[in-house]
Design an enzyme around this catalytic site. Sequence first.
Site, PDB file in Angstrom:
ATOM      1  N   TYR A   1      -2.267  -1.287  10.289  1.00  0.00           N
ATOM      2  CA  TYR A   1      -2.201  -1.160   8.987  1.00  0.00           C
ATOM      3  C   TYR A   1      -0.934  -0.855   8.589  1.00  0.00           C
ATOM      4  O   TYR A   1      -0.297  -1.607   7.523  1.00  0.00           O
ATOM      5  CB  TYR A   1      -3.337  -0.578   8.588  1.00  0.00           C
ATOM      6  CG  TYR A   1      -3.555  -0.816   6.855  1.00  0.00           C
ATOM      7  CD1 TYR A   1      -4.156  -2.110   6.503  1.00  0.00           C
ATOM      8  CD2 TYR A   1      -3.247   0.162   6.102  1.00  0.00           C
ATOM      9  CE1 TYR A   1      -4.244  -2.353   5.100  1.00  0.00           C
ATOM     10  CE2 TYR A   1      -3.342  -0.146   4.524  1.00  0.00           C
ATOM     11  CZ  TYR A   1      -4.108  -1.142   3.895  1.00  0.00           C
ATOM     12  OH  TYR A   1      -4.165  -1.292   2.604  1.00  0.00           O
TER      13      TYR A   1
ATOM     14  N   SER B   1       0.745  -0.964  -0.140  1.00  0.00           N
ATOM     15  CA  SER B   1       0.065   0.085  -0.113  1.00  0.00           C
ATOM     16  C   SER B   1       0.769   1.096   0.111  1.00  0.00           C
ATOM     17  O   SER B   1       1.983   1.223   0.422  1.00  0.00           O
ATOM     18  CB  SER B   1      -0.930   0.034   1.245  1.00  0.00           C
ATOM     19  OG  SER B   1      -1.456   1.327   1.385  1.00  0.00           O
TER      20      SER B   1
ATOM     21  N   SER C   1       1.789  -3.448   9.165  1.00  0.00           N
ATOM     22  CA  SER C   1       1.892  -4.453   8.623  1.00  0.00           C
ATOM     23  C   SER C   1       2.329  -4.280   7.004  1.00  0.00           C
ATOM     24  O   SER C   1       3.194  -5.079   6.389  1.00  0.00           O
ATOM     25  CB  SER C   1       0.433  -4.933   8.587  1.00  0.00           C
ATOM     26  OG  SER C   1      -0.649  -4.146   7.661  1.00  0.00           O
TER      27      SER C   1
HETATM   28  N1  LIG Z   1      -8.465  -0.587  -2.239  1.00  0.00           N
HETATM   29  C1  LIG Z   1      -7.459   0.319  -2.021  1.00  0.00           C
HETATM   30  O1  LIG Z   1      -7.647   1.599  -2.020  1.00  0.00           O
HETATM   31  C2  LIG Z   1      -6.141  -0.080  -1.616  1.00  0.00           C
HETATM   32  C3  LIG Z   1      -5.018   0.592  -1.063  1.00  0.00           C
HETATM   33  C4  LIG Z   1      -3.878   0.246  -0.798  1.00  0.00           C
HETATM   34  C5  LIG Z   1      -3.689  -1.063  -0.563  1.00  0.00           C
HETATM   35  N2  LIG Z   1      -4.845  -2.112  -0.968  1.00  0.00           N
HETATM   36  C6  LIG Z   1      -4.347  -3.335  -0.685  1.00  0.00           C
HETATM   37  O2  LIG Z   1      -4.703  -4.211  -1.740  1.00  0.00           O
HETATM   38  C7  LIG Z   1      -5.220  -5.479  -1.375  1.00  0.00           C
HETATM   39  C8  LIG Z   1      -6.183  -6.013  -1.849  1.00  0.00           C
HETATM   40  O3  LIG Z   1      -7.368  -4.961  -1.522  1.00  0.00           O
HETATM   41  P1  LIG Z   1      -8.702  -4.891  -2.210  1.00  0.00           P
HETATM   42  O4  LIG Z   1      -9.012  -3.158  -2.263  1.00  0.00           O
HETATM   43  O5  LIG Z   1      -8.931  -5.483  -3.257  1.00  0.00           O
HETATM   44  O6  LIG Z   1      -9.696  -5.267  -0.710  1.00  0.00           O
HETATM   45  P2  LIG Z   1     -11.138  -6.186  -0.737  1.00  0.00           P
HETATM   46  O7  LIG Z   1     -11.667  -6.095   0.692  1.00  0.00           O
HETATM   47  O8  LIG Z   1     -12.018  -5.570  -1.917  1.00  0.00           O
HETATM   48  O9  LIG Z   1     -10.451  -7.423  -1.153  1.00  0.00           O
HETATM   49  C9  LIG Z   1      -9.559  -8.191  -0.098  1.00  0.00           C
HETATM   50  C10 LIG Z   1      -9.738  -9.697  -0.178  1.00  0.00           C
HETATM   51  O10 LIG Z   1      -9.166 -10.276   0.766  1.00  0.00           O
HETATM   52  C11 LIG Z   1      -9.872 -11.208   1.499  1.00  0.00           C
HETATM   53  N3  LIG Z   1      -9.351 -11.475   2.959  1.00  0.00           N
HETATM   54  C12 LIG Z   1      -9.238 -10.845   3.915  1.00  0.00           C
HETATM   55  N4  LIG Z   1      -8.808 -11.237   5.090  1.00  0.00           N
HETATM   56  C13 LIG Z   1      -8.779 -12.452   4.727  1.00  0.00           C
HETATM   57  C14 LIG Z   1      -8.566 -13.648   5.386  1.00  0.00           C
HETATM   58  N5  LIG Z   1      -7.823 -13.492   6.747  1.00  0.00           N
HETATM   59  N6  LIG Z   1      -8.262 -14.931   4.988  1.00  0.00           N
HETATM   60  C15 LIG Z   1      -8.815 -14.938   3.504  1.00  0.00           C
HETATM   61  N7  LIG Z   1      -8.963 -13.927   2.933  1.00  0.00           N
HETATM   62  C16 LIG Z   1      -9.065 -12.766   3.367  1.00  0.00           C
HETATM   63  C17 LIG Z   1     -11.345 -10.716   1.502  1.00  0.00           C
HETATM   64  O11 LIG Z   1     -12.321 -11.737   1.627  1.00  0.00           O
HETATM   65  C18 LIG Z   1     -11.324  -9.949   0.151  1.00  0.00           C
HETATM   66  O12 LIG Z   1     -11.804 -10.966  -0.858  1.00  0.00           O
HETATM   67  C19 LIG Z   1      -4.972  -5.581   0.309  1.00  0.00           C
HETATM   68  O13 LIG Z   1      -3.749  -5.800   0.747  1.00  0.00           O
HETATM   69  C20 LIG Z   1      -5.093  -3.877   0.543  1.00  0.00           C
HETATM   70  O14 LIG Z   1      -4.687  -3.440   1.970  1.00  0.00           O
HETATM   71  C21 LIG Z   1      -5.954  -1.720  -1.330  1.00  0.00           C
END
Ligand SMILES: NC(=O)c1ccc[n+]([C@@H]2O[C@H](COP(=O)([O-])OP(=O)(O)OC[C@H]3O[C@@H](n4cnc5c(N)ncnc54)[C@H](O)[C@@H]3O)[C@@H](O)[C@H]2O)c1
Length: 269
Positions: A164, A151, A167
């Site tokens: 967060y 991130s 991590s």
């Molecule tokens: N969306 C954003 O703006 C953004 C920005 C920076 C970083 N990220 C990172 O990108 C990655 C994906 O995020 P996203 O936006 O697609 O989120 P999202 O919530 O849409 O998808 C995340 C997925 O991870 C799964 N998950 C979470 N905890 C879990 C667990 N304990 N066991 C198994 N599966 C689990 C969820 O069920 C979900 O399907 C993450 O690491 C997030 O921190 C997202």
Amino acid sequence: MAAWLCFEVASGFEVFIVCKTALVTGAANGIGSATVRKLVSHGATHILALDRDQSGLAALVSEMADSVDIIPVVLDLENMDVYEQLLEPYLNDIGQLDTVVISHGVSDENELAEHQVWDKVMNINLNATRYLLSLLEKKLGQGSSVVVISSILAKVGKQRNTAYCSSKHGLMGLVKGLALDWARLGIRVNAVLPSWVDTPMLRRELQKQGDMTGASMNQMLRQIKKRIPLRSLVSAEDIADSIIFLASPQAKMITAQSLVVDGGDGCGV
Ligand SMILES: NC(=O)c1ccc[n+]([C@@H]2O[C@H](COP(=O)([O-])OP(=O)(O)OC[C@H]3O[C@@H](n4cnc5c(N)ncnc54)[C@H](O)[C@@H]3O)[C@@H](O)[C@H]2O)c1
């Protein structure tokens, strides 16, 4: 050797390419599901799709053509005790993995003294990633590639987000150290650092803010777009494109790096 293919399109340009076998975590939603679709559109034929969201995985599998083998693995990655036993049969079947994409994550806010939230976020985002990769090492080899979704909060801080941010900073240490450990095996390890990606995670966070401030979802999205120099939210597909590049042979000399994808938000004022 990783099974990558190169295609020549009519124009004569070489385009990305195909990894045949992949494992994607967080595959049921957001960036993870976009990555599965993108890998398939680039020719992947066998994908282990890990997530705790069973119905999301089922929906993903049902939209795919019969020719593609998307194998749903329902697993709560916080529960590290069960990984080895649960994953073993799938890993035995799949042979070498060409690409691993770590896209699961949780973004719970916390105050420093909220020990349970700290443990949960660190376990899911950082410790689970390390443990899973340690089990996958035997399935990776010359030409394989790992892409970890970190991130922009691996570079900067955010209020009420010590867990967060820690991590995500921790994942960068993991990526850099592991890239050096695995370089001798011909395995590359890189990170993508997104910001403002329009996924269920972002919408959930905005919804919480909206509930406190009274702002509507559309108002908040408009405000975010205004602060991004490229004037658009990042899409999950944009992140998936970066992942495909980092996993491809075109990036064969790139390892231990992080690619920020944020529409220029972090460029300056
Ligand atoms: N969306 C954003 O703006 C953004 C920005 C920076 C970083 N990220 C990172 O990108 C990655 C994906 O995020 P996203 O936006 O697609 O989120 P999202 O919530 O849409 O998808 C995340 C997925 O991870 C799964 N998950 C979470 N905890 C879990 C667990 N304990 N066991 C198994 N599966 C689990 C969820 O069920 C979900 O399907 C993450 O690491 C997030 O921190 C997202």
